[in-house]
Each structure stands twice: as C-alpha cells, then as structure tokens.
Design a protein around this motif. Structure first.
Motif, PDB file in Angstrom:
ATOM      1  N   ALA A 170     -25.716 -30.143 -17.435  1.00 38.12           N
ATOM      2  CA  ALA A 170     -27.063 -29.556 -17.504  1.00 38.12           C
ATOM      3  C   ALA A 170     -27.835 -29.765 -16.204  1.00 38.12           C
ATOM      4  O   ALA A 170     -28.971 -30.244 -16.190  1.00 38.12           O
ATOM      5  CB  ALA A 170     -27.836 -30.159 -18.684  1.00 38.12           C
ATOM      6  N   LEU A 171     -27.220 -29.379 -15.100  1.00 41.57           N
ATOM      7  CA  LEU A 171     -27.830 -29.568 -13.780  1.00 41.57           C
ATOM      8  C   LEU A 171     -28.889 -28.506 -13.507  1.00 41.57           C
ATOM      9  O   LEU A 171     -28.717 -27.343 -13.851  1.00 41.57           O
ATOM     10  CB  LEU A 171     -26.750 -29.499 -12.702  1.00 41.57           C
ATOM     11  N   GLU A 172     -29.962 -28.922 -12.866  1.00 45.91           N
ATOM     12  CA  GLU A 172     -30.992 -27.972 -12.469  1.00 45.91           C
ATOM     13  C   GLU A 172     -30.500 -27.117 -11.304  1.00 45.91           C
ATOM     14  O   GLU A 172     -29.664 -27.551 -10.500  1.00 45.91           O
ATOM     15  CB  GLU A 172     -32.262 -28.714 -12.056  1.00 45.91           C
ATOM     16  N   HIS A 173     -31.041 -25.913 -11.205  1.00 47.57           N
ATOM     17  CA  HIS A 173     -30.723 -24.996 -10.100  1.00 47.57           C
ATOM     18  C   HIS A 173     -29.222 -24.699 -10.008  1.00 47.57           C
ATOM     19  O   HIS A 173     -28.709 -24.439  -8.906  1.00 47.57           O
ATOM     20  CB  HIS A 173     -31.222 -25.557  -8.767  1.00 47.57           C
ATOM     21  N   THR A 174     -28.537 -24.759 -11.152  1.00 44.43           N
ATOM     22  CA  THR A 174     -27.086 -24.588 -11.158  1.00 44.43           C
ATOM     23  C   THR A 174     -26.661 -23.734 -12.346  1.00 44.43           C
ATOM     24  O   THR A 174     -27.134 -23.950 -13.471  1.00 44.43           O
ATOM     25  CB  THR A 174     -26.374 -25.951 -11.246  1.00 44.43           C
ATOM     26  N   ALA A 175     -25.783 -22.785 -12.098  1.00 38.81           N
ATOM     27  CA  ALA A 175     -25.147 -22.009 -13.165  1.00 38.81           C
ATOM     28  C   ALA A 175     -23.653 -22.304 -13.135  1.00 38.81           C
ATOM     29  O   ALA A 175     -23.069 -22.459 -12.052  1.00 38.81           O
ATOM     30  CB  ALA A 175     -25.387 -20.515 -12.970  1.00 38.81           C
ATOM     31  N   VAL A 176     -23.047 -22.407 -14.315  1.00 34.80           N
ATOM     32  CA  VAL A 176     -21.615 -22.699 -14.420  1.00 34.80           C
ATOM     33  C   VAL A 176     -20.960 -21.605 -15.249  1.00 34.80           C
ATOM     34  O   VAL A 176     -21.438 -21.282 -16.347  1.00 34.80           O
ATOM     35  CB  VAL A 176     -21.369 -24.074 -15.076  1.00 34.80           C
ATOM     36  N   THR A 177     -19.874 -21.036 -14.745  1.00 34.87           N
ATOM     37  CA  THR A 177     -19.189 -19.978 -15.474  1.00 34.87           C
ATOM     38  C   THR A 177     -17.715 -19.961 -15.088  1.00 34.87           C
ATOM     39  O   THR A 177     -17.302 -20.606 -14.105  1.00 34.87           O
ATOM     40  CB  THR A 177     -19.831 -18.603 -15.166  1.00 34.87           C
ATOM     41  N   LEU A 178     -16.907 -19.254 -15.862  1.00 34.54           N
ATOM     42  CA  LEU A 178     -15.516 -19.036 -15.483  1.00 34.54           C
ATOM     43  C   LEU A 178     -15.470 -18.174 -14.225  1.00 34.54           C
ATOM     44  O   LEU A 178     -16.316 -17.298 -14.019  1.00 34.54           O
ATOM     45  CB  LEU A 178     -14.749 -18.350 -16.610  1.00 34.54           C
ATOM     46  N   ALA A 179     -14.471 -18.420 -13.389  1.00 37.87           N
ATOM     47  CA  ALA A 179     -14.363 -17.699 -12.126  1.00 37.87           C
ATOM     48  C   ALA A 179     -13.918 -16.257 -12.351  1.00 37.87           C
ATOM     49  O   ALA A 179     -13.140 -15.979 -13.269  1.00 37.87           O
ATOM     50  CB  ALA A 179     -13.371 -18.402 -11.210  1.00 37.87           C
ATOM     51  N   PRO A 180     -14.387 -15.350 -11.527  1.00 41.15           N
ATOM     52  CA  PRO A 180     -13.893 -13.970 -11.616  1.00 41.15           C
ATOM     53  C   PRO A 180     -12.461 -13.897 -11.099  1.00 41.15           C
ATOM     54  O   PRO A 180     -12.044 -14.727 -10.285  1.00 41.15           O
ATOM     55  CB  PRO A 180     -14.842 -13.206 -10.684  1.00 41.15           C
ATOM     56  N   VAL A 181     -11.701 -12.920 -11.581  1.00 41.90           N
ATOM     57  CA  VAL A 181     -10.361 -12.725 -11.041  1.00 41.90           C
ATOM     58  C   VAL A 181     -10.495 -12.329  -9.577  1.00 41.90           C
ATOM     59  O   VAL A 181     -11.482 -11.692  -9.161  1.00 41.90           O
ATOM     60  CB  VAL A 181      -9.585 -11.649 -11.828  1.00 41.90           C
ATOM     61  N   ASP A 182      -9.499 -12.722  -8.781  1.00 46.35           N
ATOM     62  CA  ASP A 182      -9.596 -12.510  -7.333  1.00 46.35           C
ATOM     63  C   ASP A 182      -9.162 -11.094  -6.966  1.00 46.35           C
ATOM     64  O   ASP A 182      -8.121 -10.867  -6.329  1.00 46.35           O
ATOM     65  CB  ASP A 182      -8.750 -13.545  -6.589  1.00 46.35           C
ATOM     66  N   LEU A 183      -9.984 -10.156  -7.385  1.00 47.31           N
ATOM     67  CA  LEU A 183      -9.818  -8.742  -7.051  1.00 47.31           C
ATOM     68  C   LEU A 183     -11.144  -8.241  -6.479  1.00 47.31           C
ATOM     69  O   LEU A 183     -12.206  -8.828  -6.741  1.00 47.31           O
ATOM     70  CB  LEU A 183      -9.417  -7.946  -8.293  1.00 47.31           C
ATOM     71  N   PRO A 184     -11.132  -7.172  -5.690  1.00 47.40           N
ATOM     72  CA  PRO A 184     -12.348  -6.747  -4.978  1.00 47.40           C
ATOM     73  C   PRO A 184     -13.559  -6.503  -5.866  1.00 47.40           C
ATOM     74  O   PRO A 184     -14.661  -6.993  -5.572  1.00 47.40           O
ATOM     75  CB  PRO A 184     -11.901  -5.466  -4.265  1.00 47.40           C
ATOM     76  N   GLY A 185     -13.402  -5.748  -6.956  1.00 46.91           N
ATOM     77  CA  GLY A 185     -14.555  -5.407  -7.785  1.00 46.91           C
ATOM     78  C   GLY A 185     -15.256  -6.620  -8.365  1.00 46.91           C
ATOM     79  O   GLY A 185     -16.468  -6.830  -8.119  1.00 46.91           O
ATOM     80  N   PRO A 186     -14.559  -7.479  -9.159  1.00 44.07           N
ATOM     81  CA  PRO A 186     -15.215  -8.662  -9.733  1.00 44.07           C
ATOM     82  C   PRO A 186     -15.785  -9.597  -8.666  1.00 44.07           C
ATOM     83  O   PRO A 186     -16.885 -10.134  -8.826  1.00 44.07           O
ATOM     84  CB  PRO A 186     -14.079  -9.334 -10.510  1.00 44.07           C
ATOM     85  N   THR A 187     -15.048  -9.782  -7.574  1.00 44.60           N
ATOM     86  CA  THR A 187     -15.506 -10.699  -6.530  1.00 44.60           C
ATOM     87  C   THR A 187     -16.792 -10.187  -5.880  1.00 44.60           C
ATOM     88  O   THR A 187     -17.755 -10.951  -5.706  1.00 44.60           O
ATOM     89  CB  THR A 187     -14.412 -10.877  -5.459  1.00 44.60           C
ATOM     90  N   ARG A 188     -16.821  -8.938  -5.534  1.00 44.30           N
ATOM     91  CA  ARG A 188     -18.009  -8.395  -4.870  1.00 44.30           C
ATOM     92  C   ARG A 188     -19.217  -8.370  -5.801  1.00 44.30           C
ATOM     93  O   ARG A 188     -20.360  -8.540  -5.345  1.00 44.30           O
ATOM     94  CB  ARG A 188     -17.708  -7.000  -4.321  1.00 44.30           C
ATOM     95  N   ARG A 189     -18.980  -8.178  -7.092  1.00 39.97           N
ATOM     96  CA  ARG A 189     -20.104  -8.231  -8.045  1.00 39.97           C
ATOM     97  C   ARG A 189     -20.732  -9.614  -8.052  1.00 39.97           C
ATOM     98  O   ARG A 189     -21.962  -9.753  -8.056  1.00 39.97           O
ATOM     99  CB  ARG A 189     -19.624  -7.844  -9.445  1.00 39.97           C
ATOM    100  N   VAL A 190     -19.888 -10.645  -8.055  1.00 40.83           N
ATOM    101  CA  VAL A 190     -20.418 -12.017  -8.051  1.00 40.83           C
ATOM    102  C   VAL A 190     -21.163 -12.292  -6.751  1.00 40.83           C
ATOM    103  O   VAL A 190     -22.275 -12.846  -6.757  1.00 40.83           O
ATOM    104  CB  VAL A 190     -19.274 -13.037  -8.252  1.00 40.83           C
ATOM    105  N   LEU A 191     -20.567 -11.924  -5.640  1.00 41.12           N
ATOM    106  CA  LEU A 191     -21.216 -12.158  -4.347  1.00 41.12           C
ATOM    107  C   LEU A 191     -22.577 -11.465  -4.274  1.00 41.12           C
ATOM    108  O   LEU A 191     -23.553 -12.036  -3.773  1.00 41.12           O
ATOM    109  CB  LEU A 191     -20.318 -11.657  -3.216  1.00 41.12           C
TER     110      LEU A 191
END
Length: 404
Positions: free
Chosen positions: A88-109
């Motif tokens: 429960a850290l402040e200023h922090t979000a935790v989630t499963l990593a996106p698959v290492d493909l262009p679409g999911p990665t660029r959405r996260v970035l």
C-alpha cells in the motif's frame, strides 16, 4: 526482431488463453496494457519478475519514493502482485506487466507517462527497453553463461537493447563481463551490487503456537523446494530420525499448489504430516508442510538449519541471504548458479555445506545436532554474506542516471 515478436505472440497467446478460461479479466486487461492511472503525473516504470526480486528491491523503492518520485511497478506473477499491493505504497501503482509487444508496451508508456525504466536481474524485455523515452537502468543484473549463449541467437537485437541501457549494476563480476561482451557500453557499467544482500527480515515473528511446537535446535527447513527434490529431502529426514528422533522438518515448496502431491510423498515415506493451509497442529507431526505464500521468514526463524532448495535440480538454487539473516546454518545442493558468487564465498570460508544427495544430507543433519554448532555455522554464513553494500551510493548513481 520479427522472430522475437512471433515468439512473444505465441507465449502471450498461451497465457491469455489460460486467463480467459479462468475468467481473469483483470489480468487480461493488464497484459494488454489497458489500465490507466486516475492521476496524470510522470512516473518511473519499475519491473520485478516475482516475489524475490520485488522484495529485494524494496529498499530502492522506498528510497525512490522518498525522493518524491511516482512509480508504476509491474510484475509477472500473481503472488508478486499481491505482495506489491499489500505494501500500500503512496504514489505507486502495482499491476501485472504488459506482454512485450509494441501495442501493449506503448499503451503503458503513454498512459502512465513513463519517463524512465528500471528493471531487475535478468528480466530485460527488448520492446519495452527500446521504446522507453528516457533512461533505462538494470539493477542486480544477472547474465549466466547459459543465458548469454541463448542471447547470441538474437545478437543484433541484444546489441540494440544493450546500447539503450543507461546504467547497469551487475550482481557479480562474471555477469558484468558478459553484459559488456553482449554490447553494454562500458560507460554504463556501475559497481557490482547484489540487491538481495540488502534483505531485512519482516518484523512479524511466528505466532506462539508455532514457537511452542518447534524447538529450533531440533527443526530444519527445506526452503522453496521444487519437483524432484522432495523425495531426496524426505528420504534424508527419515534416515536421520533413528539418530535424532525429535527432529522435525518444515517443508516449504516453491509452489504451494503442489501441496497435495507432496503430502502423498510424505505419506509414502511413512512420516506423519501437518499442513499449514489446513490449520493443522504441527506439535506431533514429523513433517510440517508449509503450503502457503509469503511466510518463509517465519520458517527461517523456527529452523536452526536450512536446506536451500532449487539446488538439487537444474534450477540454479535460491537465495542464501535470507537464511543467513536469521543465522540459520545453510545446507544446499550442487546447482547454485543463480547465486554463484555468494555460494563461492560460503564455500571458500567453509560457511555452508553442499549436500548433493540424501546420504550427505542425512550426515550433515546428524553433524548439526547441537545448538552451538548450528549457531556457529549460521553466524559464519551471516558474516561471509555481509557486504559493504552502500545503498546510499547506489541511490546516488540511480538519481544521476534518472536525472541526466
């Protein structure tokens, strides 16, 4: 790059099918990078593969937050996700990593306004690294000879990835040399630094019922066992009992979902068993099956001797730093490649015992009968593995790299 994308598409497809059948829509959205923050601020993307890596990075995470930075932490496993969210850290979000493909990665970035990427150990994802708009840091980088040989098949891609790394602190000198050979600029190479050496035990102690059920001198732990190891461990325990009839074994599998299978192995040896997940009373059991997650520190605290598993098979062994922090005498198998430098130091100083089979494991358990001997070996391991790891100096390096 095309062959890498095809490979990633196959691997991602397999996991997404499994998540679909489990109706785990949250995980599917995360793997496709479909989450976005409610607050738009610049963030550093920190990635850890699983529990061990994430736990080892906690001092760095805390230091980054103390500097006023905002974080997106991604992980590969559900258990690591639970661990990170549990902080429960402040200023922090935790989630499963996106698959290492262009679409999911660029959405996260884009959605998370990523300004830099920090990744741990050997979890280097090419598309993520190549597309990060700011600096890329690798902490506790580990590259085995076997992995380096595999990387050679993607030499051009690997060299592009290495050229994008701003700062890399390897966990051992051999890994550092291999990263440079793979294309890491020498100017990006930081000091050897093993994050796991910073391990600090959690503050909670075993509950009273557990402390009363286990006499530390007469308790040993098999920590993070894998398939193919429990038979050896149980055979050794049974063979030791005629000489040490009060000896108890805490068996903590790496994957608790294997508990039923392991319980059958215990029964086949004619040993009595109590299970943590079932709330069984361990007082009269010869084997306590610790089939839960996130409680390994409790078992270290209860055991005068720890066998570090993952070392009897081809998995490279698990961390010796954690049992050493509890001054538990360390036994291990011959396969310790994941922590080669640490185990080499233990061997050089005769501060741990290699037990490659049930016979040698039984002999070591008999030799470790006294509390005095256990304490001496445990203290020796703790002394050997203590490093002059300067977190302050590392954080200064990280800050310079992030703010360059």
């Amino acid at each position: 790059m095309l062959s890498y994308r095809l490979l990633m598409s196959l691997l991602a497809g397999r996991e997404l099918v499994a998540r679909f059948w489990a109706r785990d829509w949250h995980a599917i959205r995360a793997r496709f990078g479909r989450f976005a923050p409610t607050r738009q601020v610049d963030r550093i993307w920190l990635h850890a593969a699983s529990n061990g890596e994430l736990a080892s990075a906690r001092p760095v995470i805390d230091a980054l937050l103390a500097q006023g930075r905002h974080l997106l932490i991604t992980v590969n496993t559900d258990s690591a996700l639970a661990l990170g969210n549990g902080w429960a850290l402040e200023h922090t979000a935790v989630t499963l990593a996106p698959v290492d493909l262009p679409g999911p990665t660029r959405r996260v970035l884009r959605n998370w306004r990523i300004t830099a990427h920090i990744t741990l150990e050997s979890d280097l994802w090419p598309i993520r690294i190549l597309n990060t708009p700011g600096p890329v840091l690798v902490l506790g980088g580990r590259l085995t000879a076997r992995s380096a040989k595999g990387w050679a098949r993607f030499d051009a891609l690997v060299r592009r990835v290495m050229a994008r790394v701003t700062y890399l602190s390897a966990q051992d000198s051999a890994s550092a040399d291999r990263f440079v050979t793979a294309g890491l600029p020498k100017t990006a190479l930081g000091p050897v630094f093993d994050l796991k050496a910073l391990y600090t035990p959690p503050p909670d102690a075993p509950e009273r019922a557990l402390s009363q059920a286990f006499d530390r001198t007469n308790t040993w732990l098999a920590a993070s066992t894998h398939e193919g190891e429990e038979e050896t461990i149980l055979t050794a325990h049974k063979a030791t009992l005629p000489k040490r009839p009060n000896l108890k074994l805490i068996l903590a599998p790496r994957h608790p979902k294997r508990a039923e299978e392991i319980a059958q192995l215990i029964d086949a040896q004619g040993l009595t068993c109590a299970r943590r997940s079932a709330g069984d009373n361990p007082a009269q059991a010869q084997v306590y099956l610790a089939d839960t997650l996130g409680e390994m520190h409790l078992w270290y605290a209860l055991a005068g001797v720890t066998f570090v598993a993952g070392s009897l098979t081809d998995r490279g062994g698990h961390t010796p730093y954690e049992p050493a922090a509890f001054q538990s005498a360390i036994l291990h198998g011959p396969d310790t490649g994941n922590f080669r430098a640490a185990y080499d130091r233990l061997a050089d100083e005769k501060a741990a015992i290699c037990t490659p089979d049930a016979t040698s494991l039984c002999e070591a358990l008999i030799a470790m009968e006294s509390a005095e001997k256990q304490a001496a070996w445990g203290q020796a391991a703790r002394n050997v593995l203590h490093q002059d790891t300067d977190l302050t100096g590392l954080m200064q390096d990280i800050a310079r790299a992030l703010d360059a």
